[in-house]
Design an enzyme around this catalytic site. Structure first.
Site, PDB file in Angstrom:
ATOM      1  N   HIS A 219       0.979  -1.390   0.090  1.00  0.00           N
ATOM      2  CA  HIS A 219      -0.338  -0.201   0.551  1.00  0.00           C
ATOM      3  C   HIS A 219       0.255   1.321  -0.300  1.00  0.00           C
ATOM      4  O   HIS A 219       0.801   2.064  -0.427  1.00  0.00           O
ATOM      5  CB  HIS A 219      -0.957   0.021   1.558  1.00  0.00           C
ATOM      6  CG  HIS A 219      -1.856  -0.670   1.523  1.00  0.00           C
ATOM      7  ND1 HIS A 219      -2.047  -1.508   2.096  1.00  0.00           N
ATOM      8  CD2 HIS A 219      -3.003  -1.696   0.017  1.00  0.00           C
ATOM      9  CE1 HIS A 219      -3.176  -2.051   2.396  1.00  0.00           C
ATOM     10  NE2 HIS A 219      -3.415  -2.029   1.124  1.00  0.00           N
TER      11      HIS A 219
ATOM     12  N   LYS B 143     -17.367  -6.330   6.701  1.00  0.00           N
ATOM     13  CA  LYS B 143     -16.375  -7.033   7.487  1.00  0.00           C
ATOM     14  C   LYS B 143     -16.185  -6.698   9.283  1.00  0.00           C
ATOM     15  O   LYS B 143     -16.442  -5.890   9.477  1.00  0.00           O
ATOM     16  CB  LYS B 143     -15.018  -6.535   6.804  1.00  0.00           C
ATOM     17  CG  LYS B 143     -15.354  -6.889   4.998  1.00  0.00           C
ATOM     18  CD  LYS B 143     -13.862  -6.489   4.402  1.00  0.00           C
ATOM     19  CE  LYS B 143     -13.887  -6.943   3.289  1.00  0.00           C
ATOM     20  NZ  LYS B 143     -12.435  -6.619   2.494  1.00  0.00           N
TER      21      LYS B 143
ATOM     22  N   ARG C 216      -1.675  -6.487  -7.986  1.00  0.00           N
ATOM     23  CA  ARG C 216      -0.417  -7.520  -7.923  1.00  0.00           C
ATOM     24  C   ARG C 216      -0.453  -8.171  -9.240  1.00  0.00           C
ATOM     25  O   ARG C 216       0.937  -8.738  -8.830  1.00  0.00           O
ATOM     26  CB  ARG C 216      -0.255  -8.330  -6.650  1.00  0.00           C
ATOM     27  CG  ARG C 216      -0.380  -7.211  -4.660  1.00  0.00           C
ATOM     28  CD  ARG C 216      -1.269  -7.949  -3.792  1.00  0.00           C
ATOM     29  NE  ARG C 216      -2.015  -8.089  -4.423  1.00  0.00           N
ATOM     30  CZ  ARG C 216      -3.235  -8.486  -3.218  1.00  0.00           C
ATOM     31  NH1 ARG C 216      -2.813  -8.342  -2.006  1.00  0.00           N
ATOM     32  NH2 ARG C 216      -4.703  -9.009  -3.663  1.00  0.00           N
TER      33      ARG C 216
ATOM     34  N   SER D  90      -3.055  -7.498   3.124  1.00  0.00           N
ATOM     35  CA  SER D  90      -3.795  -7.544   4.581  1.00  0.00           C
ATOM     36  C   SER D  90      -3.520  -8.389   5.071  1.00  0.00           C
ATOM     37  O   SER D  90      -3.585  -9.354   5.991  1.00  0.00           O
ATOM     38  CB  SER D  90      -4.446  -6.335   4.918  1.00  0.00           C
ATOM     39  OG  SER D  90      -4.222  -5.080   4.028  1.00  0.00           O
TER      40      SER D  90
END
Length: 162
Positions: A17, A41, A90, A129
């Protein structure tokens, strides 16, 4: 002035990040890092904690500001008068997901929100993460994943001695 918004959960913020933040900050005059308050979440860190962590992690970047938001990115960006969203990629699997979101945001914003993709630097391509949290939960070494002060906070959340 060229402005952009970099939205995300950042739970926790990783070197991946931060790589995107540093690179986007060098492209835009002002970068707003927006921490999503996603009620669907259960994050490791509260929204307020994530904002404070990001403020500390980006304190050397004068053109970066950190805030939180709830709801749709297009509404948040419109309120700020920002027309560019930054997203990191990514792998090809990220691209398929992010492209769909970018196209939806473009449509829902009546063409007012564009998305720019920055590919993650190779040394951070493996980072997520979720994997950082999993490794830390078992008291594994996350020193190559997050800044030292972030690692300390993560380990404390899992009740590990630092």
């Amino acid at each position: 002035m060229k402005e952009a918004i970099y939205p995300g959960s950042f739970d926790p913020v990783t070197y991946g990040h931060l790589d995107i933040i540093h690179r986007a900050a060098s492209i835009f005059d002002e970068l707003t890092v927006s921490v999503l308050n996603n009620v669907e979440k259960t994050p490791l860190f509260s929204v307020q904690e994530r904002v404070k962590i990001l403020e500390e992690a980006t304190k050397d970047l004068p053109n970066v500001k950190v805030e939180s938001f709830s709801g749709l990115l297009i509404d948040h960006a419109a309120e700020k008068g920002i027309h560019v969203s930054v997203r990191g990629l990514r792998a090809i699997t990220d691209f398929e997901y992010e492209l769909q979101i970018a196209q939806t945001n473009k449509l829902l914003s009546n063409g007012k929100l564009d998305t720019i993709f920055l590919t993650t630097s190779l040394e951070y391509a493996y980072l997520s993460s979720s994997s950082v949290k999993e490794i830390a939960s078992f008291n594994g070494d996350i020193s190559k994943c997050v800044p030292p002060f972030v690692a300390k906070l993560i380990y404390e959340k899992y009740g590990h001695r630092v």
